[in-house]
Design an enzyme around this catalytic site. Structure first.
Site, PDB file in Angstrom:
ATOM      1  N   ASN A  82     -86.879  12.048 -29.413  1.00  0.00           N
ATOM      2  CA  ASN A  82     -88.009  12.217 -28.509  1.00  0.00           C
ATOM      3  C   ASN A  82     -88.663  10.895 -28.120  1.00  0.00           C
ATOM      4  O   ASN A  82     -89.289  10.811 -27.064  1.00  0.00           O
ATOM      5  CB  ASN A  82     -89.051  13.133 -29.169  1.00  0.00           C
ATOM      6  CG  ASN A  82     -90.384  13.108 -28.455  1.00  0.00           C
ATOM      7  OD1 ASN A  82     -90.534  13.646 -27.361  1.00  0.00           O
ATOM      8  ND2 ASN A  82     -91.368  12.444 -29.065  1.00  0.00           N
ATOM      9  N   TYR A 148     -87.157   3.982 -15.064  1.00  0.00           N
ATOM     10  CA  TYR A 148     -87.427   5.156 -15.902  1.00  0.00           C
ATOM     11  C   TYR A 148     -86.417   6.263 -15.598  1.00  0.00           C
ATOM     12  O   TYR A 148     -85.798   6.833 -16.504  1.00  0.00           O
ATOM     13  CB  TYR A 148     -88.846   5.678 -15.680  1.00  0.00           C
ATOM     14  CG  TYR A 148     -89.100   6.965 -16.429  1.00  0.00           C
ATOM     15  CD1 TYR A 148     -89.173   6.971 -17.818  1.00  0.00           C
ATOM     16  CD2 TYR A 148     -89.237   8.182 -15.749  1.00  0.00           C
ATOM     17  CE1 TYR A 148     -89.376   8.163 -18.518  1.00  0.00           C
ATOM     18  CE2 TYR A 148     -89.441   9.361 -16.440  1.00  0.00           C
ATOM     19  CZ  TYR A 148     -89.512   9.346 -17.822  1.00  0.00           C
ATOM     20  OH  TYR A 148     -89.702  10.526 -18.517  1.00  0.00           O
ATOM     21  N   THR A 184    -100.615  15.105 -22.713  1.00  0.00           N
ATOM     22  CA  THR A 184    -100.004  14.116 -23.598  1.00  0.00           C
ATOM     23  C   THR A 184    -100.443  12.715 -23.154  1.00  0.00           C
ATOM     24  O   THR A 184    -101.170  12.551 -22.171  1.00  0.00           O
ATOM     25  CB  THR A 184     -98.470  14.190 -23.566  1.00  0.00           C
ATOM     26  OG1 THR A 184     -97.986  13.615 -22.346  1.00  0.00           O
ATOM     27  CG2 THR A 184     -97.977  15.628 -23.685  1.00  0.00           C
TER      28      THR A 184
END
Length: 251
Positions: A82, A148, A184
């Site tokens: 993760n 990314y 988050t």
């Protein structure tokens, strides 16, 4: 008793994933750089959480730490890769190359470092599940997504190639590829702590949550051993695909 290793477990997806497996009775190796947060999780689940200070980009240190896991955490059944991040949203010709290098080091090299340390033991035992956290950015380009998105395309393809290599071993790999997820630190990190800019990403939406991702990861790990789910692409229903961009000049 299932043993689960979760990287990036100090917050966000990683913490939610660790908590989901703990709710199911698993032992969890919670790995991240912020050890204090991991220790807080361990205090809530005595004897079932191993807090592990781990920088996935430091290959020798990561390999040594993972080779020295104590009982009852030594045999990892489920690896959840993760740990990862996005930095910046500038176009390629203006982006900070330090941000690019950090994303590559964490999202690609870090994932490879941990996988290489854990998978041989899974193969030797004839069982195991590797779950990599990708992104829809690995398949759907968008302005500013440049490196990314490329790192998440790597995660997608690496997962598929793992399955090609691991056929017949009892070890399987899956990639979870979320779209818009709120609640988050993801956007705060991307925008280098600009909370207002980060909040604007989710304005007027009902995004996915970290718990949605955790439920999906848990579901993948709980499939019967003969089932491999190669990849899951998921979005909130306030998000979908857009039209291709066309730059038009003067008629």
């Amino acid at each position: 008793m299932t043993t689960v290793l979760v990287t990036g477990a100090s917050a966000g997806f990683g913490l939610a994933i660790a908590q989901r497996f703990l709710a199911d009775g698993a032992h969890v190796i919670a790995a991240a750089r912020r050890l204090d947060r991991l220790q807080a999780l361990a205090e809530q689940h005595p004897g079932r959480v191993l807090p592990l200070a781990l920088d996935v980009t430091d290959r020798p240190a990561a390999a040594a730490a993972l080779a020295a896991l104590p009982a009852p955490f030594a045999e990892v059944d489920v690896l959840v890769n993760n740990a990862g991040l996005a930095l910046g949203l500038s176009p390629a010709h203006q982006a900070d190359i330090d941000d690019w290098e950090r994303m590559i080091a964490t999202n690609c090299a870090g994932l490879v470092n941990v996988t290489r340390a854990i998978v041989p033991g899974m193969v030797a035992r004839g069982r195991g599940t590797v779950i990599n956290i990708g992104s829809i950015a690995g398949e759907v380009p968008y302005p500013g997504g440049n490196v990314y998105g490329a790192t998440k395309a790597f995660v997608h393809q690496f997962t598929h190639n793992l399955n090609a290599d691991l056929i017949g071993t009892g070890v399987r790999a899956s990639c979870v590829e979320p779209g818009l997820v709120g609640g988050t630190e993801f956007s705060n990190v991307r925008f280098h702590g600009d909370d207002q800019k980060a909040a604007s990403v989710y304005a007027g939406t009902q995004p996915l949550t970290a718990e949605d991702i955790a439920d999906t990861v848990h579901w993948l790990a709980s499939r019967p051993p003969h089932v491999t789910i190669n990849a899951i692409s998921m979005m909130p229903n306030c998000q979908s695909f857009g039209p291709l961009q066309i730059k038009r000049g003067q008629a």
